[in-house]
Design a protein around this motif. Structure first.
Motif, PDB file in Angstrom:
ATOM      1  N   SER A   1       0.863  -1.555   0.089  1.00 27.25           N
ATOM      2  CA  SER A   1       0.322  -0.050  -0.118  1.00 27.25           C
ATOM      3  C   SER A   1       1.317   1.168  -0.034  1.00 27.25           C
ATOM      4  O   SER A   1       2.236   1.516   0.495  1.00 27.25           O
ATOM      5  N   LYS A   2       0.553   2.485  -0.677  1.00 30.97           N
ATOM      6  CA  LYS A   2       0.881   3.576  -0.312  1.00 30.97           C
ATOM      7  C   LYS A   2       0.042   4.543   0.255  1.00 30.97           C
ATOM      8  O   LYS A   2       0.597   5.185   0.397  1.00 30.97           O
ATOM      9  N   ALA A   3      -0.552   4.088   0.811  1.00 29.26           N
ATOM     10  CA  ALA A   3      -1.509   5.161   2.062  1.00 29.26           C
ATOM     11  C   ALA A   3      -0.464   5.494   3.274  1.00 29.26           C
ATOM     12  O   ALA A   3      -0.214   4.778   3.856  1.00 29.26           O
ATOM     13  N   PRO A   4      -0.810   6.549   3.871  1.00 28.10           N
ATOM     14  CA  PRO A   4      -0.161   6.376   5.166  1.00 28.10           C
ATOM     15  C   PRO A   4      -0.825   4.993   5.846  1.00 28.10           C
ATOM     16  O   PRO A   4      -1.496   5.319   5.680  1.00 28.10           O
ATOM     17  N   LEU A   5      -0.043   4.742   7.346  1.00 27.21           N
ATOM     18  CA  LEU A   5      -0.669   4.377   8.307  1.00 27.21           C
ATOM     19  C   LEU A   5      -0.916   4.572   9.379  1.00 27.21           C
ATOM     20  O   LEU A   5       0.240   6.087   9.892  1.00 27.21           O
ATOM     21  N   MET A   6      -1.838   4.234   9.982  1.00 26.30           N
ATOM     22  CA  MET A   6      -2.265   5.427  12.022  1.00 26.30           C
ATOM     23  C   MET A   6      -1.577   3.843  12.591  1.00 26.30           C
ATOM     24  O   MET A   6      -2.731   3.052  12.303  1.00 26.30           O
ATOM     25  N   ILE A   7      -0.867   3.955  13.260  1.00 28.80           N
ATOM     26  CA  ILE A   7      -0.949   2.774  14.334  1.00 28.80           C
ATOM     27  C   ILE A   7      -1.420   3.192  15.762  1.00 28.80           C
ATOM     28  O   ILE A   7      -1.695   4.476  16.611  1.00 28.80           O
ATOM     29  N   MET A   8      -2.682   3.248  16.569  1.00 29.01           N
ATOM     30  CA  MET A   8      -3.694   3.205  16.976  1.00 29.01           C
ATOM     31  C   MET A   8      -3.354   1.793  18.264  1.00 29.01           C
ATOM     32  O   MET A   8      -2.828   1.040  18.196  1.00 29.01           O
ATOM     33  N   LEU A   9      -2.586   2.708  19.575  1.00 34.81           N
ATOM     34  CA  LEU A   9      -2.157   1.271  20.523  1.00 34.81           C
ATOM     35  C   LEU A   9      -2.347   1.665  22.102  1.00 34.81           C
ATOM     36  O   LEU A   9      -2.723   2.801  22.314  1.00 34.81           O
ATOM     37  N   ASP A  10      -3.040   0.632  22.160  1.00 29.54           N
ATOM     38  CA  ASP A  10      -3.850   0.530  23.474  1.00 29.54           C
ATOM     39  C   ASP A  10      -2.502   0.569  25.038  1.00 29.54           C
ATOM     40  O   ASP A  10      -1.349  -0.221  24.311  1.00 29.54           O
ATOM     41  N   ASP A  11      -2.426   2.048  25.506  1.00 37.16           N
ATOM     42  CA  ASP A  11      -1.540   1.731  26.734  1.00 37.16           C
ATOM     43  C   ASP A  11      -1.379   1.629  27.951  1.00 37.16           C
ATOM     44  O   ASP A  11      -0.941   2.657  28.636  1.00 37.16           O
ATOM     45  N   GLY A  12      -3.043   1.048  27.931  1.00 40.36           N
ATOM     46  CA  GLY A  12      -3.216   1.141  29.608  1.00 40.36           C
ATOM     47  C   GLY A  12      -2.274   0.224  30.131  1.00 40.36           C
ATOM     48  O   GLY A  12      -1.626  -0.127  29.791  1.00 40.36           O
ATOM     49  N   TRP A  13      -2.940   0.064  31.825  1.00 42.57           N
ATOM     50  CA  TRP A  13      -2.309  -0.871  32.739  1.00 42.57           C
ATOM     51  C   TRP A  13      -2.658  -2.706  32.144  1.00 42.57           C
ATOM     52  O   TRP A  13      -1.335  -3.004  31.954  1.00 42.57           O
ATOM     53  N   SER A  14      -3.267  -3.154  31.423  1.00 43.53           N
ATOM     54  CA  SER A  14      -3.116  -4.117  30.901  1.00 43.53           C
ATOM     55  C   SER A  14      -2.170  -3.911  29.821  1.00 43.53           C
ATOM     56  O   SER A  14      -2.665  -5.616  29.238  1.00 43.53           O
ATOM     57  N   ALA A  15      -1.850  -3.193  29.429  1.00 46.20           N
ATOM     58  CA  ALA A  15      -0.830  -3.644  27.743  1.00 46.20           C
ATOM     59  C   ALA A  15       0.145  -3.910  28.189  1.00 46.20           C
ATOM     60  O   ALA A  15       1.308  -4.076  27.694  1.00 46.20           O
ATOM     61  N   ALA A  16       0.749  -3.741  29.989  1.00 46.61           N
ATOM     62  CA  ALA A  16       1.965  -3.174  30.283  1.00 46.61           C
ATOM     63  C   ALA A  16       2.779  -5.019  30.430  1.00 46.61           C
ATOM     64  O   ALA A  16       3.753  -5.131  30.500  1.00 46.61           O
ATOM     65  N   SER A  17       1.855  -6.328  30.732  1.00 42.13           N
ATOM     66  CA  SER A  17       2.392  -6.920  30.946  1.00 42.13           C
ATOM     67  C   SER A  17       3.020  -7.874  29.550  1.00 42.13           C
ATOM     68  O   SER A  17       3.873  -8.014  29.856  1.00 42.13           O
ATOM     69  N   HIS A  18       2.928  -7.710  28.419  1.00 43.73           N
ATOM     70  CA  HIS A  18       3.376  -7.717  26.674  1.00 43.73           C
ATOM     71  C   HIS A  18       3.693  -7.134  26.141  1.00 43.73           C
ATOM     72  O   HIS A  18       3.699  -6.955  24.895  1.00 43.73           O
ATOM     73  N   TRP A  19       4.029  -5.527  26.847  1.00 49.45           N
ATOM     74  CA  TRP A  19       4.326  -4.338  26.506  1.00 49.45           C
ATOM     75  C   TRP A  19       5.717  -4.148  25.509  1.00 49.45           C
ATOM     76  O   TRP A  19       5.744  -3.628  24.312  1.00 49.45           O
ATOM     77  N   ASP A  20       6.721  -4.959  25.631  1.00 47.89           N
ATOM     78  CA  ASP A  20       7.853  -5.727  24.044  1.00 47.89           C
ATOM     79  C   ASP A  20       7.443  -6.014  23.426  1.00 47.89           C
ATOM     80  O   ASP A  20       7.516  -5.523  22.569  1.00 47.89           O
TER      81      ASP A  20
END
Length: 936
Positions: A91-110
């Motif tokens: 694709s050539k369209a821009p890419l938007m990355i939405m990222l969950d970054d609450g406490w529930s994302a911390a255990s597998h943040w890497d």
């Protein structure tokens, strides 16, 4: 592919599998079956045993072997990749990355950061712009940026220690999509619904419309959370939450205020359990010391439960003045009080004897709270001890009764009238009274007031100007039911009814239990002395003391953290992150989740999107394995055909000796034939990696701990350089001076390990040549705190002795401590010294000749002809730069000064820029700017 982490670069070639049935048919009919012709003389040959036989058709298992080999070739041609990269190309369209970054994302943040990094790399390959949208920041401007800036912004993100509301971000997302037009969207979800998850999914589907949407979820274990810790009578329990299924076990640790372990409790989930319980069977004294519960191995703020004094199971003594304890124990005040207090306190009844003896018993035991039920006159010496105990923080709760109604006592919050007030009797016109609503600013605020509670008798308070401020609960006619006031650090409270059913039916209600719980929660807290509690609760706030980050580690309060009310009981928010608030001797705990909160899996099935899973391994090309296996099968097929056709047997019979000689020669040639040198291949790979990007290097010492710290330290410095300078260096490289080429690196960091053997002379010679050809070696003994430098820096530490042994074989120039006017102090930042984890050590460089002319004396920077080939320090620079994969610092700095680490990074930036740019800052063209910055 079918739930497997497998993808193909050329999936259309898999259509070749359709030809396998045709190949099966061809292998079955070729060669053709022999024709059968009757020839009578052949009867004479039947008695001759044949030496060789040729089958009339190919065996089925040999055909299957050939089909398998053909299928492997087709699969290999399709380009199979195990654990394919998450980024989609084309694709050539821009890419938007939405990222969950609450406490529930911390255990597998890497894992999520790695997935986002792969998306950015794929977009960079297609030269697409990228927008990074953390869903915890609804007010953040969404802008497109190049891949390099997106990587830097991604590394600066960290999980938040509270639950995020994804819906709030949709307004900014919708505004960005309308302005951008065509756009690909990737949502890195944590798969947890902590509230309004269904609303977000529906609104996201409408906002995205027909655009391409990829949802990343799964591939990781469910995050775990702790809620509803309760210090019960026999044990402390806490609930463990999850969203997935399957049998699982784990451990919850209990820590005290100094982070010392107190105990551990195991928990286990059944196949379908979403909630279980861990129980600590400990003495109440140990349970009262617990301030933190955490799930072992789970790094998130939700996996931590903080406890304050409200969770302490306080020992409460009850003294009664009635005589019905023995005759009618089920109607006595102690019966109702014990049943009401038992769920959250350890109740101790006074020994049989006078009330004075019971009070003395509990004062000697130093209990935090004492209840006197219808105790009238108190001896003067006991009254003095009670007053001193209250001033020091004790809580005294009294209940009315016939004895108290006739006594004169100052151990009550208000002055009482003698006698009692009877309601609803035959000799009074007054009817029994119901409870009025509790004051919004009192300790019982929020407690439900039942309408079926009636009061038949009470002791009345003398009206005065401060009676209203001391009234915690009142009847409908305005007379006080419960009064209280602070005295010193303690509290005195009075229920104007008895603790049994004689004067009211309040002791039979749940409201009575909650009222006592509120008073118990106040015991042990330091409060300001004043006329009463009413009017003070809303004015008292507590400031943040220690705050949890998203990974569950304590840190200083962020600038966005605000003070909160002293009676705050809700879950954490962005304004009030989880942690401890208030004074250190009695802090208030705020947790990520409230006691009634539960977590659930987020359902994204209604979205019109492509679903992908997180991968925990590097991509692997399977073409080599498949082609090698197919070749092996073809060789096996050839051997089988030769055996079945008798070719090998005939060869061995006719030419046995020559065949053995040929086979022996072939085996010998195979064993002695030269094979491609792995060293040459590894050397080429090392060279390609080193020249592809500017990289910092470090000498591998063989000490795993030291090498790990140095590698993470140089990685941290590389990230700092990418954020603050124009240099985007690659990952640091560990080198062996005796084996690897050194000319690729502008700077080599050499950590000195005390007692390490001296490198071989070949390695020393290569280092000497590297330094003479313009390279710089930074030697760090990392021992400034052990022995500060003496005269001329002649420290006698083991690290310095090891360094002297290394330098004894090197052609080292004359050294001097970095002078203030040296160009190294001004290469990028203006610095006075070069601290690391320690700040007491000196930094040494090549001594430069000092010009004696007047012009040189006025120059703000002195450089010499080139870059110093050697820099020596003992401040452990890499230790200060080292960061863990989650962004936390690995080692503390000596002294605890937060600015010291910043100056350590600045020192590293100056050293790297100095090795890359040389002494150009010493030129006169830079003099005006440097003089202005120096304030000269």
């Amino acid at each position: 592919m079918m739930g497997l982490p497998l993808a193909f670069t050329e999936p259309l070639l898999l259509l070749g599998l359709v030809s396998l049935p045709v190949l099966w048919w061809l292998l079955r009919v070729m060669p053709p079956r022999p024709r059968r012709i009757e020839f009578p003389p052949t009867r004479l040959l039947f008695d001759i045993a044949p030496r060789e036989e040729t089958p009339s058709r190919t065996p089925w298992w040999l055909t299957a072997l050939r089909l398998l080999a053909a299928a492997l070739v087709i699969f290999a041609a399709a380009g199979p990749i195990w654990n394919p990269p998450t980024g989609a190309a084309g694709s050539k369209a821009p890419l938007m990355i939405m990222l969950d970054d609450g406490w529930s994302a911390a255990s597998h943040w890497d894992v999520r950061i790695r997935a986002a990094d792969e998306l950015i790399a794929s977009a960079d390959t297609d030269r697409r712009a990228i927008a990074l949208v953390p869903l915890s920041e609804p007010n953040r401007d969404i802008t497109l940026m190049p891949a390099g800036a997106a990587r830097v912004a991604l590394r600066q993100l960290a999980p938040k220690p509270y639950s995020i509301d994804r819906v709030d971000t949709l307004t900014a997302v919708d505004r960005f999509l309308k302005a951008t037009g065509d756009c690909d969207i990737a949502w890195l979800s944590d798969g947890i619904d902590t509230g309004r998850g269904e609303d977000f999914v529906q609104a996201l589907g409408k906002t995205v419309g027909d655009r391409s949407l990829t949802v990343f979820e799964g591939g990781t274990s469910s995050p775990l959370a702790l809620v509803a810790a309760e210090n019960a009578a026999a044990k402390m329990t806490v609930k463990v939450l999850r969203t997935d299924s399957g049998i699982a076990i784990g451990t919850v640790r209990a820590l005290d205020q100094k982070a010392s372990p107190i105990g551990e409790a195991r928990y286990s989930f059944g196949p379908q359990d979403k909630e279980t319980e861990a129980a600590f069977d400990l003495p109440v004294e140990l349970r009262n010391d617990i301030t933190r519960l955490e799930i072992t191995g789970e790094r998130s703020a939700g996996a931590v439960q903080l406890l304050d004094k409200r969770w302490r199971r306080r020992a409460i003594g009850i003294v009664t003045g009635t005589s019905s304890e023995t005759a009618q124990p089920l109607l006595a005040p102690t019966f109702y009080l014990t049943r009401a207090l038992a769920p959250f306190a350890d109740v101790r009844l006074a020994d049989k004897g006078s009330p004075q003896q019971g009070i003395t018993q509990f004062l000697d035991q130093k209990l935090p709270m004492i209840i006197l039920a219808d105790v009238g006159t108190v001896a003067p010496e006991i009254r003095e001890r009670l007053n001193a105990w209250i001033d020091q923080g004790g809580v005294l709760v009294r209940f009315a009764g016939p004895r108290l109604a006739q006594a004169e006592d100052d151990l009550v919050p208000v002055k009482l009238r003698k006698g009692g007030r009877t309601l609803g009797g035959s000799l009074t016109w007054e009817k029994p009274q119901h409870l009025a609503s509790f004051a919004a600013d009192g300790p019982f605020a929020g407690v439900t007031v039942p309408k079926d509670i009636t009061v038949n008798r009470q002791v009345l308070a003398e009206p005065d100007a401060v009676l209203a401020t001391k009234s915690w609960a009142s009847l409908e006619d305005g007379t006080p039911l419960v009064t209280g006031e602070h005295r010193g650090k303690g509290l005195v409270s009075l229920f104007h009814v008895s603790a049994d059913m004689r004067w009211s039916d309040l002791p039979m209600s749940g409201t009575f239990v909650e009222m006592l719980r509120r008073i118990v929660d106040m015991s042990g807290y330091t409060a300001k002395p004043g006329p009463g509690v009413a009017g003070e609760a809303t004015a008292e706030t507590v400031a943040p003391l220690h705050i949890l980050d998203g990974f569950g580690a304590f840190g200083p309060p962020p600038a966005t953290a605000k003070p909160l009310p002293a009676d705050y009981r809700d879950r954490a928010t962005p304004d009030h992150p989880p942690g401890f608030y208030g004074p250190a001797e009695g802090p208030l705990a705020v947790n990520t989740l409230a006691s009634a909160d539960r977590i659930a899996a987020l359902n994204t099935a209604s979205l019109r999107a492509r679903h992908a899973t997180y991968t925990n391994a590097e991509p692997r090309d399977l073409r080599g394995w498949l082609l090698s296996t197919a070749l092996a099968l073809f060789l096996i097929d050839a051997i089988i055909v030769a055996v079945l056709g008798g070719g090998i047997a005939a060869l061995l019979r006719r030419r046995a000796a020559p065949a053995m000689i040929v086979l022996g020669l072939l085996a010998g040639l195979a064993s002695f034939s030269p094979t491609p040198s792995r060293a040459d291949s590894a050397s080429d790979e090392f060279a390609m990696k080193a020249v592809s990007q500017t990289r910092l290097a470090y000498v591998v010492t063989g000490n795993a701990d030291v090498d790990s710290i140095v590698k993470s330290g140089l990685s941290g410095l590389t990230q700092f350089l990418a954020q603050r300078t124009a240099l985007e260096a690659g990952d640091p490289v560990g080198i062996d001076p005796g084996r690897d080429e050194l000319a690729f690196f502008p700077l080599i960091y050499w950590p000195i390990v005390p007692g390490a053997p001296k490198p071989p002379q070949d390695a020393i010679n290569k280092i000497d040549a590297y330094m003479k050809q313009g390279g710089t070696v930074l030697f760090d003994t990392r021992d400034a705190i052990e022995a500060p430098p003496g005269d001329n820096g002649a420290a006698q530490t083991p690290g310095m002795q090891t360094l002297r042994e290394i330098l004894s074989s090197l052609d080292v120039p004359e050294l001097e401590p970095v002078p203030r006017e040296h160009v190294l102090t001004k290469t990028f930042y203006l610095l006075r010294d070069f601290p690391g984890r320690f700040s007491t050590g000196q930094t040494w460089v090549e001594a430069l000749p000092r010009d004696e002319d007047e012009d040189s004396a006025q120059r703000p920077a002195r450089g010499g002809d080139g870059v110093s080939p050697i820099i020596i320090t003992s401040n452990d620079l890499a230790g200060a730069w080292a960061v863990r994969p989650d962004g936390q610092y690995t080692l503390p700095v000596a002294g605890g000064d937060a600015r010291q680490r910043e100056f350590a990074y600045r020192a590293g930036a100056n050293i790297v820029m100095y090795t890359l740019t040389g002494n150009y800052k010493a030129d006169q063209v830079h003099a005006p700017a440097l003089i202005e910055r120096l304030g000269q």
